[in-house]
Design a protein around this motif. Structure first.
Motif, mmCIF file in Angstrom:
data_model
loop_
_atom_site.group_PDB
_atom_site.id
_atom_site.type_symbol
_atom_site.label_atom_id
_atom_site.label_comp_id
_atom_site.label_asym_id
_atom_site.label_seq_id
_atom_site.Cartn_x
_atom_site.Cartn_y
_atom_site.Cartn_z
ATOM 1 N N PRO A 225 0.027 -8.709 -12.267
ATOM 2 C CA PRO A 225 1.019 -7.469 -12.737
ATOM 3 C C PRO A 225 1.147 -6.095 -11.678
ATOM 4 O O PRO A 225 2.467 -5.829 -11.877
ATOM 5 C CB PRO A 225 0.620 -7.023 -14.088
ATOM 6 N N ALA A 226 0.233 -5.982 -11.077
ATOM 7 C CA ALA A 226 0.215 -5.023 -10.036
ATOM 8 C C ALA A 226 1.301 -5.161 -9.377
ATOM 9 O O ALA A 226 2.243 -4.526 -8.831
ATOM 10 C CB ALA A 226 -0.895 -4.802 -9.573
ATOM 11 N N ILE A 227 1.204 -6.561 -8.406
ATOM 12 C CA ILE A 227 2.194 -6.804 -7.606
ATOM 13 C C ILE A 227 3.603 -7.041 -8.129
ATOM 14 O O ILE A 227 4.491 -6.756 -7.545
ATOM 15 C CB ILE A 227 1.723 -8.302 -6.909
ATOM 16 N N GLY A 228 3.604 -7.569 -9.229
ATOM 17 C CA GLY A 228 4.921 -7.899 -9.824
ATOM 18 C C GLY A 228 5.622 -6.560 -10.252
ATOM 19 O O GLY A 228 6.896 -6.302 -9.814
ATOM 20 N N PHE A 229 5.119 -5.398 -10.609
ATOM 21 C CA PHE A 229 5.711 -4.276 -10.939
ATOM 22 C C PHE A 229 6.023 -3.419 -9.816
ATOM 23 O O PHE A 229 6.911 -2.621 -9.622
ATOM 24 C CB PHE A 229 4.898 -3.509 -12.069
ATOM 25 N N CYS A 230 4.992 -3.360 -9.092
ATOM 26 C CA CYS A 230 5.039 -2.367 -7.819
ATOM 27 C C CYS A 230 5.979 -2.981 -6.775
ATOM 28 O O CYS A 230 6.596 -2.310 -5.970
ATOM 29 C CB CYS A 230 3.819 -2.214 -7.243
ATOM 30 N N GLU A 231 6.046 -4.527 -6.622
ATOM 31 C CA GLU A 231 6.787 -4.914 -5.690
ATOM 32 C C GLU A 231 7.915 -5.733 -5.763
ATOM 33 O O GLU A 231 8.581 -6.425 -4.999
ATOM 34 C CB GLU A 231 5.684 -5.867 -4.723
ATOM 35 N N GLY A 232 8.100 -5.981 -7.236
ATOM 36 C CA GLY A 232 9.115 -7.025 -7.489
ATOM 37 C C GLY A 232 10.156 -6.158 -8.476
ATOM 38 O O GLY A 232 10.948 -6.816 -9.140
ATOM 39 N N THR A 233 10.109 -4.887 -8.448
ATOM 40 C CA THR A 233 11.079 -4.150 -9.118
ATOM 41 C C THR A 233 11.670 -2.875 -8.384
ATOM 42 O O THR A 233 11.180 -2.901 -7.022
ATOM 43 C CB THR A 233 10.614 -3.416 -10.668
ATOM 44 N N PRO A 234 12.647 -2.020 -8.801
ATOM 45 C CA PRO A 234 13.028 -1.010 -7.984
ATOM 46 C C PRO A 234 11.802 0.127 -7.715
ATOM 47 O O PRO A 234 12.093 0.719 -6.803
ATOM 48 C CB PRO A 234 14.385 -0.518 -8.851
ATOM 49 N N LEU A 235 10.885 -0.077 -8.358
ATOM 50 C CA LEU A 235 9.650 0.885 -8.134
ATOM 51 C C LEU A 235 9.335 0.675 -6.645
ATOM 52 O O LEU A 235 8.858 1.683 -5.806
ATOM 53 C CB LEU A 235 8.519 0.420 -9.077
ATOM 54 N N ARG A 236 9.455 -0.426 -6.017
ATOM 55 C CA ARG A 236 9.041 -0.813 -4.603
ATOM 56 C C ARG A 236 9.995 0.081 -3.670
ATOM 57 O O ARG A 236 9.331 0.883 -2.962
ATOM 58 C CB ARG A 236 9.300 -2.272 -4.373
ATOM 59 N N ASN A 237 11.314 0.153 -4.091
ATOM 60 C CA ASN A 237 12.033 1.286 -3.171
ATOM 61 C C ASN A 237 11.559 2.668 -3.335
ATOM 62 O O ASN A 237 11.552 3.474 -2.544
ATOM 63 C CB ASN A 237 13.554 1.232 -3.562
ATOM 64 N N TRP A 238 11.335 2.914 -4.685
ATOM 65 C CA TRP A 238 10.779 4.394 -4.797
ATOM 66 C C TRP A 238 9.521 4.654 -4.156
ATOM 67 O O TRP A 238 9.423 5.704 -3.462
ATOM 68 C CB TRP A 238 10.737 4.511 -6.391
#
Length: 281
Positions: A225-238
């Motif tokens: 879930p850490a990879i999914g949310f941090c690297e697989g959503t627009p959170l990554r761009n942020w």
């Protein structure tokens, strides 16, 4: 979740683009983690309607599309749209059990004639529409009389364990400028009165039904879930807008927080979504 459908917050576009490796990470980690149970549920509900022509908006990487194509007869005409070309390309590359027409399209200005579809479906996309009444009016326009619009939204952070934990961890990493994507956007549109008001103002005359659907996120490790949310959503761009090297730092912080709360392996957390159904009377 697609770029077309996101409310602007903070850094604007940096929070809403699904490009680069995001579609692949999104589909690999987040679809099985949180989206698949709701995709199965939503497709089952649509199947019971027996539509001859079906439109999906905000199709993303095709989690619902694949379920629909597997369940509905080959005679059903399925059109899946998204404004994000990378998401659509990823979805179409995976393929479906029966033919699907993939089309890049903006829900704010759908390229279809009036009364074109028996049903319109949207999986976790309406939270991001920049002008929801306008988008709902477009959906109503392409729906035939008696047609059904069915969609789902996430509940609040207090009802979704993993993303709440990740959000709290990132707020600790970026204390002067915590991310707002989860609380204001992805999990910020679930008030029944507000949603009913938006549907009514768009021209839907019948009352919308709401149903809470509870499920669980399960993963082999806290890192998933850490990879999914941090690297697989627009959170990554942020995150990367604050320094490219900070993505690993943020992911590690999220993984550590998840491990502290849920353990290192075979983690499980509650999730809640809402299914909304309205008929075009």
């Amino acid at each position: 979740m697609v770029r077309q459908n996101l409310v602007m917050h903070g850094d604007g576009d940096s929070e809403i683009v699904f490009a680069g490796s995001i579609p692949e990470v999104y589909d690999r980690y987040l679809v099985p983690l949180i989206f698949q149970p709701y995709a199965t549920d939503l497709a089952s509900r649509v199947e019971s309607l027996g539509p001859g022509a079906l439109l999906e908006v905000a199709a993303g990487t095709g989690a619902v599309t694949r379920e629909l194509a597997a369940r509905l007869p080959d005679t059903t005409l399925i059109t899946a749209t998204d404004i994000s070309r990378p998401m659509l390309d990823h979805a179409s590359a995976i393929g479906t059990a029966s033919p699907v027409t993939w089309k890049q399209a903006d829900v704010m200005d759908l390229p279809f004639g009036d009364d074109s579809f028996d049903a319109v479906v949207c999986q976790f996309g309406v939270m991001f529409f920049p002008d929801r009444p306008r988008a709902f009016a477009e959906i109503r326009r392409v729906l035939r009389p008696g047609g059904t619009f069915m969609f789902n939204v996430w509940g609040g952070l207090d009802e979704n364990d993993f993303i709440r934990c990740v959000s709290e961890a990132l707020a600790a990493v970026f204390p002067e400028d915590p991310p707002v994507f989860a609380v204001r956007v992805a999990h910020g549109y679930h008030d029944a009165a507000v949603i009913r008001g938006d549907l009514a103002s768009s021209g839907f005359g019948s009352p919308a039904s709401f149903e809470a659907i509870d499920s669980y996120s399960r993963a082999e490790s806290s890192r998933i879930p850490a990879i999914g949310f941090c690297e697989g959503t627009p959170l990554r761009n942020w995150i990367e807008a604050r320094g490219a090297s900070r993505l690993q730092e943020a992911t590690e912080a999220a993984a550590a927080a998840l491990e502290q709360h849920f353990g290192p392996a075979d983690v499980e957390g509650k999730i809640r979504g809402y299914v909304i159904t309205v008929v075009n009377t």
